[in-house]
Design an enzyme around this catalytic site. Structure first.
Site, PDB file in Angstrom:
ATOM      1  N   SER A 242     -35.274  55.747  38.582  1.00  7.90           N
ATOM      2  CA  SER A 242     -35.337  55.624  36.700  1.00  7.90           C
ATOM      3  C   SER A 242     -35.569  57.445  36.591  1.00  7.90           C
ATOM      4  O   SER A 242     -36.062  57.980  36.923  1.00  7.90           O
ATOM      5  CB  SER A 242     -37.237  54.834  36.394  1.00  7.90           C
ATOM      6  OG  SER A 242     -36.848  54.046  37.120  1.00  7.90           O
TER       7      SER A 242
ATOM      8  N   HIS B 203     -31.689  54.427  32.109  1.00 12.72           N
ATOM      9  CA  HIS B 203     -30.196  54.189  32.905  1.00 12.72           C
ATOM     10  C   HIS B 203     -29.060  54.241  32.771  1.00 12.72           C
ATOM     11  O   HIS B 203     -29.493  53.735  31.486  1.00 12.72           O
ATOM     12  CB  HIS B 203     -30.541  52.751  34.602  1.00 12.72           C
ATOM     13  CG  HIS B 203     -32.566  52.875  34.543  1.00 12.72           C
ATOM     14  ND1 HIS B 203     -32.180  52.881  36.366  1.00 12.72           N
ATOM     15  CD2 HIS B 203     -32.971  53.226  35.063  1.00 12.72           C
ATOM     16  CE1 HIS B 203     -32.712  53.120  37.008  1.00 12.72           C
ATOM     17  NE2 HIS B 203     -34.081  53.254  35.862  1.00 12.72           N
TER      18      HIS B 203
ATOM     19  N   HIS C  54     -32.777  46.711  39.446  1.00 12.91           N
ATOM     20  CA  HIS C  54     -34.000  46.219  39.626  1.00 12.91           C
ATOM     21  C   HIS C  54     -34.196  44.380  39.457  1.00 12.91           C
ATOM     22  O   HIS C  54     -33.695  44.166  38.488  1.00 12.91           O
ATOM     23  CB  HIS C  54     -34.891  46.716  38.729  1.00 12.91           C
ATOM     24  CG  HIS C  54     -34.752  48.214  39.009  1.00 12.91           C
ATOM     25  ND1 HIS C  54     -34.444  49.055  38.145  1.00 12.91           N
ATOM     26  CD2 HIS C  54     -35.977  49.345  38.894  1.00 12.91           C
ATOM     27  CE1 HIS C  54     -34.815  49.913  38.302  1.00 12.91           C
ATOM     28  NE2 HIS C  54     -35.606  50.408  39.014  1.00 12.91           N
TER      29      HIS C  54
ATOM     30  N   TYR D 284     -36.703  43.151  38.720  1.00 13.88           N
ATOM     31  CA  TYR D 284     -37.825  42.460  37.518  1.00 13.88           C
ATOM     32  C   TYR D 284     -36.572  42.832  36.401  1.00 13.88           C
ATOM     33  O   TYR D 284     -37.018  42.215  35.034  1.00 13.88           O
ATOM     34  CB  TYR D 284     -38.955  43.836  37.187  1.00 13.88           C
ATOM     35  CG  TYR D 284     -38.265  44.927  36.995  1.00 13.88           C
ATOM     36  CD1 TYR D 284     -37.675  45.769  35.861  1.00 13.88           C
ATOM     37  CD2 TYR D 284     -38.954  46.004  37.657  1.00 13.88           C
ATOM     38  CE1 TYR D 284     -37.271  46.528  35.289  1.00 13.88           C
ATOM     39  CE2 TYR D 284     -38.231  47.346  37.840  1.00 13.88           C
ATOM     40  CZ  TYR D 284     -37.330  47.712  36.078  1.00 13.88           C
ATOM     41  OH  TYR D 284     -37.338  49.094  35.992  1.00 13.88           O
ATOM     42  N   GLU D 285     -35.982  43.023  36.588  1.00 16.65           N
ATOM     43  CA  GLU D 285     -34.508  42.870  35.454  1.00 16.65           C
ATOM     44  C   GLU D 285     -34.036  41.481  35.215  1.00 16.65           C
ATOM     45  O   GLU D 285     -33.702  41.397  34.849  1.00 16.65           O
ATOM     46  CB  GLU D 285     -33.849  43.517  35.003  1.00 16.65           C
ATOM     47  CG  GLU D 285     -33.938  45.315  34.754  1.00 16.65           C
ATOM     48  CD  GLU D 285     -32.250  46.317  35.297  1.00 16.65           C
ATOM     49  OE1 GLU D 285     -31.649  46.578  34.096  1.00 16.65           O
ATOM     50  OE2 GLU D 285     -32.388  46.649  36.543  1.00 16.65           O
TER      51      GLU D 285
ATOM     52  N   ALA E 270     -38.884  56.417  40.931  1.00 17.28           N
ATOM     53  CA  ALA E 270     -40.423  56.816  40.528  1.00 17.28           C
ATOM     54  C   ALA E 270     -41.374  56.074  41.286  1.00 17.28           C
ATOM     55  O   ALA E 270     -41.513  55.128  41.232  1.00 17.28           O
ATOM     56  CB  ALA E 270     -40.190  56.948  39.376  1.00 17.28           C
TER      57      ALA E 270
ATOM     58  N   MET F 277     -41.075  49.837  42.510  1.00  8.44           N
ATOM     59  CA  MET F 277     -40.470  48.934  41.928  1.00  8.44           C
ATOM     60  C   MET F 277     -39.106  48.171  42.678  1.00  8.44           C
ATOM     61  O   MET F 277     -38.401  47.940  41.951  1.00  8.44           O
ATOM     62  CB  MET F 277     -41.068  48.839  40.407  1.00  8.44           C
ATOM     63  CG  MET F 277     -42.181  48.129  40.234  1.00  8.44           C
ATOM     64  SD  MET F 277     -41.876  48.266  37.998  1.00  8.44           S
ATOM     65  CE  MET F 277     -43.801  48.672  37.880  1.00  8.44           C
ATOM     66  N   SER F 278     -38.462  49.409  43.392  1.00  7.84           N
ATOM     67  CA  SER F 278     -37.579  49.806  43.683  1.00  7.84           C
ATOM     68  C   SER F 278     -37.313  50.332  45.370  1.00  7.84           C
ATOM     69  O   SER F 278     -38.577  49.552  46.185  1.00  7.84           O
ATOM     70  CB  SER F 278     -36.885  50.268  42.752  1.00  7.84           C
ATOM     71  OG  SER F 278     -37.014  51.493  43.422  1.00  7.84           O
TER      72      SER F 278
ATOM     73  N   ASN G 106     -47.200  58.976  38.622  1.00  8.16           N
ATOM     74  CA  ASN G 106     -48.737  58.943  37.924  1.00  8.16           C
ATOM     75  C   ASN G 106     -49.524  58.675  38.955  1.00  8.16           C
ATOM     76  O   ASN G 106     -49.374  58.469  40.233  1.00  8.16           O
ATOM     77  CB  ASN G 106     -48.483  57.870  36.680  1.00  8.16           C
ATOM     78  CG  ASN G 106     -48.004  56.460  38.226  1.00  8.16           C
ATOM     79  OD1 ASN G 106     -46.895  56.155  38.169  1.00  8.16           O
ATOM     80  ND2 ASN G 106     -48.626  55.143  37.874  1.00  8.16           N
TER      81      ASN G 106
ATOM     82  N   HIS H 202     -45.049  52.894  30.631  1.00  3.49           N
ATOM     83  CA  HIS H 202     -43.834  53.869  30.587  1.00  3.49           C
ATOM     84  C   HIS H 202     -43.323  55.247  31.026  1.00  3.49           C
ATOM     85  O   HIS H 202     -43.034  55.707  31.325  1.00  3.49           O
ATOM     86  CB  HIS H 202     -42.550  52.533  31.212  1.00  3.49           C
ATOM     87  CG  HIS H 202     -42.095  53.282  30.805  1.00  3.49           C
ATOM     88  ND1 HIS H 202     -41.146  52.974  32.285  1.00  3.49           N
ATOM     89  CD2 HIS H 202     -40.230  53.391  29.985  1.00  3.49           C
ATOM     90  CE1 HIS H 202     -39.532  53.045  32.652  1.00  3.49           C
ATOM     91  NE2 HIS H 202     -39.574  53.252  30.907  1.00  3.49           N
TER      92      HIS H 202
HETATM   93  N1  HPA Z   1     -46.485  51.510  39.709  1.00  4.04           N
HETATM   94  C1  HPA Z   1     -45.503  50.954  40.140  1.00  4.04           C
HETATM   95  N2  HPA Z   1     -44.301  51.323  39.490  1.00  4.04           N
HETATM   96  C2  HPA Z   1     -44.296  52.036  39.194  1.00  4.04           C
HETATM   97  C3  HPA Z   1     -45.443  53.267  38.988  1.00  4.04           C
HETATM   98  C4  HPA Z   1     -46.727  52.207  39.301  1.00  4.04           C
HETATM   99  O1  HPA Z   1     -47.192  52.702  39.042  1.00  4.04           O
HETATM  100  N3  HPA Z   1     -45.310  54.521  38.740  1.00  4.04           N
HETATM  101  C5  HPA Z   1     -44.017  54.462  38.943  1.00  4.04           C
HETATM  102  N4  HPA Z   1     -43.310  53.181  39.220  1.00  4.04           N
END
Ligand code: HPA
Length: 290
Positions: free
Chosen positions: A41, A72, A94, A96-97, A124, A227-228, A251, A265
């Site tokens: 991402s 993306h 992903h 989740y998509e 990320a 998530m990937s 983060n 996000h």
């Molecule tokens: N959690 C899950 N996926 C992520 C995060 C997170 O804190 N940061 C970036 N992708």
């Protein structure tokens, strides 16, 4: 319902479909990259740095899934990075998509049929390890395949031996030599102090983790959560590709009930934007050494 007609199996692709995609691409370009890069991402800027590039929007490529997530661009870019031929996924798929796990990993087998030998995966991720700072880059040394625990392993179903064996080893999923090269490259670039090494845990998303979940993941030994990546790595290792994984820590996850911080996000995209150049530089230099 028998195993062959379960929903997981129904969504699988045939060898011929992967082959059709690879043959189409081979007919469109004379480049024969040995390295593929899957951009996470907001990290697709790497593909813009390629020279002599040819981009194929996903929707133009036979059998290829198409990407929907913000940040993306959704194209496969062939070109040279620091003189080295590579193919870049600018935008990944992903779970989740709503894609099934076979769609998520579709490009990896296409890479294999193109003659790719090494895959660099970037993402990320949220930092679970208390010693990580936002903006650090984590070399993935191992992973926890949480969707796999729940039956979402891309290798479930019939095994096609043309790709790999039924029970592939995953204890050597992340190539030690490539990790050493990445460390050396980061030192040379003076960004060694931003580099961490740790365990990436994949959750399905798209909701971020609860505080209890973050605490659990820490206890399990995860250093970063995202998530990937994991499904692609499993499929890449199944067909014998070498893998290097890099997580940009965008983060810090929340593990304290008194904290007012919230995963979001916007912060992920903001950090990615401000730190993507370093990651790109690292990959750009690293690729000349592979
Ligand atoms: N959690 C899950 N996926 C992520 C995060 C997170 O804190 N940061 C970036 N992708």
């Amino acid at each position: 319902m028998d195993a062959a007609s379960s929903s997981t199996s129904q969504c699988r692709y045939s060898y011929e479909e992967y082959k059709e995609t690879a043959d189409w691409l081979l007919a469109q370009t004379e480049q024969r990259p040995k390295v593929a890069i899957i951009c996470g991402s907001g990290l697709g800027g790497l593909a813009d740095l390629l020279e002599d590039k040819t981009g194929f929007p996903y929707e133009k490529i036979p059998n290829f899934p198409t990407s929907t997530v913000e940040g993306h661009a959704g194209q496969l870019v062939f070109g040279r990075l620091q003189g080295r031929e590579c193919v870049c996924m600018q935008g990944r798929f992903h779970f989740y998509e709503g894609y099934n796990i076979h769609k998520v990993t579709y490009p990896v087998r296409v890479f294999y049929l193109l003659g790719v030998e090494t895959v660099i995966v970037t993402n990320a991720a949220g930092g679970l390890n208390g010693s990580y700072d936002v903006g650090n880059i984590m070399l993935i040394k191992d992973h926890i395949n949480m969707p796999g625990f729940a039956g979402q392993n891309p290798l479930c179903g019939h095994n096609d031996d043309r790709f790999g064996k039924r029970f592939p080893c995953m204890s050597d999923a992340y190539d030690r030599e490539l990790m050493a090269l990445a460390k050396q490259t980061a030192e040379e670039q003076g960004c060694g102090k931003f580099l961490q090494e740790g365990v990436y845990c994949m959750l399905a998303g798209p909701s971020y983790e609860t505080i209890a979940e973050c605490r659990l993941l820490k206890v399990l030994g995860a250093d970063a959560v995202g998530m990937s990546t994991v499904p692609e790595v499993v499929v890449a290792r199944h067909c014998g590709l070498r893998v290097l994984g890099l997580s940009l820590i965008t983060n810090k996850v929340v593990t304290d009930y008194d904290s007012i911080e919230k995963a979001n996000h916007e912060e992920v995209l903001r950090t990615t934007k401000s730190r993507s150049q370093d990651l790109q530089r690292l990959v750009g230099h690293l690729i000349t050494k592979i």
